[in-house]
Each structure stands twice: as structure tokens, then as C-alpha cells.
Write a protein that holds these residues in place. Structure first.
Motif, PDB file in Angstrom:
ATOM      1  N   UNK A  67     -88.832  23.792  19.067  1.00 44.08           N
ATOM      2  CA  UNK A  67     -90.012  23.155  19.659  1.00 44.08           C
ATOM      3  C   UNK A  67     -90.568  23.945  20.829  1.00 44.08           C
ATOM      4  N   UNK A  68     -89.682  24.395  21.692  1.00 39.98           N
ATOM      5  CA  UNK A  68     -90.126  25.180  22.848  1.00 39.98           C
ATOM      6  C   UNK A  68     -90.751  26.505  22.410  1.00 39.98           C
ATOM      7  N   UNK A  69     -90.090  27.190  21.473  1.00 37.32           N
ATOM      8  CA  UNK A  69     -90.613  28.482  21.004  1.00 37.32           C
ATOM      9  C   UNK A  69     -91.950  28.306  20.291  1.00 37.32           C
ATOM     10  N   UNK A  70     -92.089  27.247  19.519  1.00 36.83           N
ATOM     11  CA  UNK A  70     -93.358  26.995  18.815  1.00 36.83           C
ATOM     12  C   UNK A  70     -94.461  26.637  19.805  1.00 36.83           C
ATOM     13  N   UNK A  71     -94.104  25.922  20.862  1.00 38.91           N
ATOM     14  CA  UNK A  71     -95.087  25.511  21.866  1.00 38.91           C
ATOM     15  C   UNK A  71     -95.598  26.658  22.712  1.00 38.91           C
ATOM     16  N   UNK A  72     -94.766  27.666  22.899  1.00 39.79           N
ATOM     17  CA  UNK A  72     -95.147  28.847  23.684  1.00 39.79           C
ATOM     18  C   UNK A  72     -94.667  30.098  22.959  1.00 39.79           C
ATOM     19  N   UNK A  73     -95.382  30.513  21.910  1.00 38.50           N
ATOM     20  CA  UNK A  73     -94.928  31.628  21.076  1.00 38.50           C
ATOM     21  C   UNK A  73     -94.697  32.936  21.829  1.00 38.50           C
ATOM     22  N   UNK A  74     -95.354  33.151  22.929  1.00 40.42           N
ATOM     23  CA  UNK A  74     -95.185  34.394  23.685  1.00 40.42           C
ATOM     24  C   UNK A  74     -94.064  34.342  24.702  1.00 40.42           C
ATOM     25  N   UNK A  75     -93.405  33.206  24.841  1.00 39.53           N
ATOM     26  CA  UNK A  75     -92.350  33.048  25.832  1.00 39.53           C
ATOM     27  C   UNK A  75     -91.054  33.644  25.291  1.00 39.53           C
ATOM     28  N   UNK A  76     -90.667  34.787  25.846  1.00 44.40           N
ATOM     29  CA  UNK A  76     -89.493  35.492  25.342  1.00 44.40           C
ATOM     30  C   UNK A  76     -88.187  34.743  25.646  1.00 44.40           C
ATOM     31  N   UNK A  77     -88.164  33.995  26.722  1.00 41.29           N
ATOM     32  CA  UNK A  77     -86.968  33.204  27.033  1.00 41.29           C
ATOM     33  C   UNK A  77     -86.732  32.158  25.950  1.00 41.29           C
ATOM     34  N   UNK A  78     -87.795  31.491  25.535  1.00 39.17           N
ATOM     35  CA  UNK A  78     -87.669  30.485  24.475  1.00 39.17           C
ATOM     36  C   UNK A  78     -87.296  31.141  23.145  1.00 39.17           C
ATOM     37  N   UNK A  79     -87.858  32.310  22.882  1.00 40.24           N
ATOM     38  CA  UNK A  79     -87.523  33.018  21.646  1.00 40.24           C
ATOM     39  C   UNK A  79     -86.050  33.410  21.641  1.00 40.24           C
ATOM     40  N   UNK A  80     -85.564  33.907  22.766  1.00 41.71           N
ATOM     41  CA  UNK A  80     -84.145  34.285  22.849  1.00 41.71           C
ATOM     42  C   UNK A  80     -83.253  33.065  22.688  1.00 41.71           C
ATOM     43  N   UNK A  81     -83.616  31.963  23.330  1.00 41.74           N
ATOM     44  CA  UNK A  81     -82.837  30.729  23.182  1.00 41.74           C
ATOM     45  C   UNK A  81     -82.774  30.290  21.718  1.00 41.74           C
TER      46      UNK A  81
END
Length: 188
Positions: A26-40
Motif C-alpha cells: 500500500x505504501x509503495x503503491x501510494x508513493x511509487x517514487x519513494x525508495x524507502x517504501x520500495x525497499x520495505x
């Protein structure tokens, strides 16, 4: 969740890992450019994959490891100088290699191990005083040697990488075991 796995509570661990995955997705989809969320998200895939391996679900583990790998490759490509992303990528390659090896896909395992070794060599050269990087390289060299005909070279490299840390008295039990292997006589 890791404690649940260690204490044999696999169903509870899976529930917690899946809950973490849902949040990370959900977090990664909400902010696709957020590398922290992508790594998580990548870490969540790896944790679920590790659980799948532990419970004998090889196909599910591979699917999850590949999802983690896709994210790790993107992060490492986007920030080539980021050692955390490079290390994550090496972990993904190594985990897939171990899975390939256990499934009898030896040539695929070797290729994945070689990719992991390449990254880990680079990381170790960048920060030669970090025992964690030295030991990770040594372990991956050991795993590669186990799957290939490069035993002697791998043993020599492991010894060269870990000997300075041994002299300092900072090698962990895992490092000691790999050093013992490196200094033993090759079988066969």
C-alpha cells in the motif's frame, strides 16, 4: 514475526509477514517514487519467501524472491552508489541461487552466486574494514565453490578476506566456520 518462525509458529509468522506485505504494498503503491517504501516491499517479499522455503513451498518462494529481486535491481540501478541497495541485490541473487541449487538447477545457481559475489567483492573493496561485508563475501564464495569447480581459488580468497579480521579477533562464528573450510584440504 521472525520470533514466530524461530519458535515454530509458522502460521502466525505467515500472518504477520503477509500483514507487513500488505502495508508495504500500500505504501509503495501510494508513493511509487519513494525508495524507502520500495525497499520495505522488497524486504517483505524476501521474508515471506524465506518462510516459504522453511515450509517447503519452493515455487512460492521463487515467485516471492523474484519479486524482491525485481525491486532490488531497480533500486540498485537507480542509485548505483547506494551500498544498501547493492547489498540487497546481492542478497536477492544469493537467495535465488540457494533455491536453484536445492532444485537441482546448478548452472542457474552458479550464475546467481557469481552475480552476488561480484557485488559483494565490490562492496568489500569499497569498505575493506567492515567485517559484515567481508563475511558476507566469504560465505558467498563458499557457496559458489560448493556449486562450481573453483574450490582452490575460492578458498584462497576467503582466507585473504577474513585473515585480517581473524588477527583482530573480530570474526564471528560463521566467519570462523568459513575460514576453517578455506584452510582445510579440498576433498576429491
Amino acid at each position: 514475526a521472525d520470533l514466530a518462525v524461530a519458535t515454530g509458529q509458522g502460521a502466525e509468522a505467515e500472518r504477520l509477514f503477509r500483514q507487513a506485505l500488505t502495508i508495504a504494498e500500500g505504501l509503495a503503491a501510494g508513493e511509487p517514487g519513494n525508495t524507502t517504501y520500495a525497499r520495505d516491499l522488497s524486504v517483505s517479499y524476501n521474508k515471506l519467501a524465506d518462510l516459504a522455503v522453511a515450509t517447503g513451498q519452493g515455487a512460492e518462494a521463487e515467485r516471492l524472491f523474484r519479486q524482491a529481486l525485481t525491486i532490488a535491481e531497480g533500486l540498485a540501478a537507480g542509485e548505483p552508489g547506494n551500498t544498501t541497495y547493492a547489498r540487497d541485490l546481492s542478497i536477492s541473487y544469493e537467495r535465488l541461487a540457494v533455491l536453484d541449487l536445492s532444485a537441482g538447477r546448478v548452472s542457474e545457481a552458479r550464475e546467481q552466486f557469481r552475480r552476488a559475489v561480484g557485488i559483494r567483492r565490490r562492496l568489500y573493496r569499497q569498505e575493506p574494514r567492515r567485517i559484515d561485508l567481508a563475511e558476507e563475501l566469504a560465505v558467498t564464495l563458499y557457496l559458489l565453490a560448493d556449486s562450481a569447480d573453483e574450490d582452490l581459488e575460492m578458498r584462497q580468497e576467503v582466507d585473504a578476506v577474513l585473515a585480517p579480521f581473524e588477527r583482530l579477533g573480530v570474526v564471528t562464528a560463521k566467519g570462523v566456520a568459513v575460514l576453517r573450510w578455506a584452510r582445510s584440504e579440498p576433498s576429491g
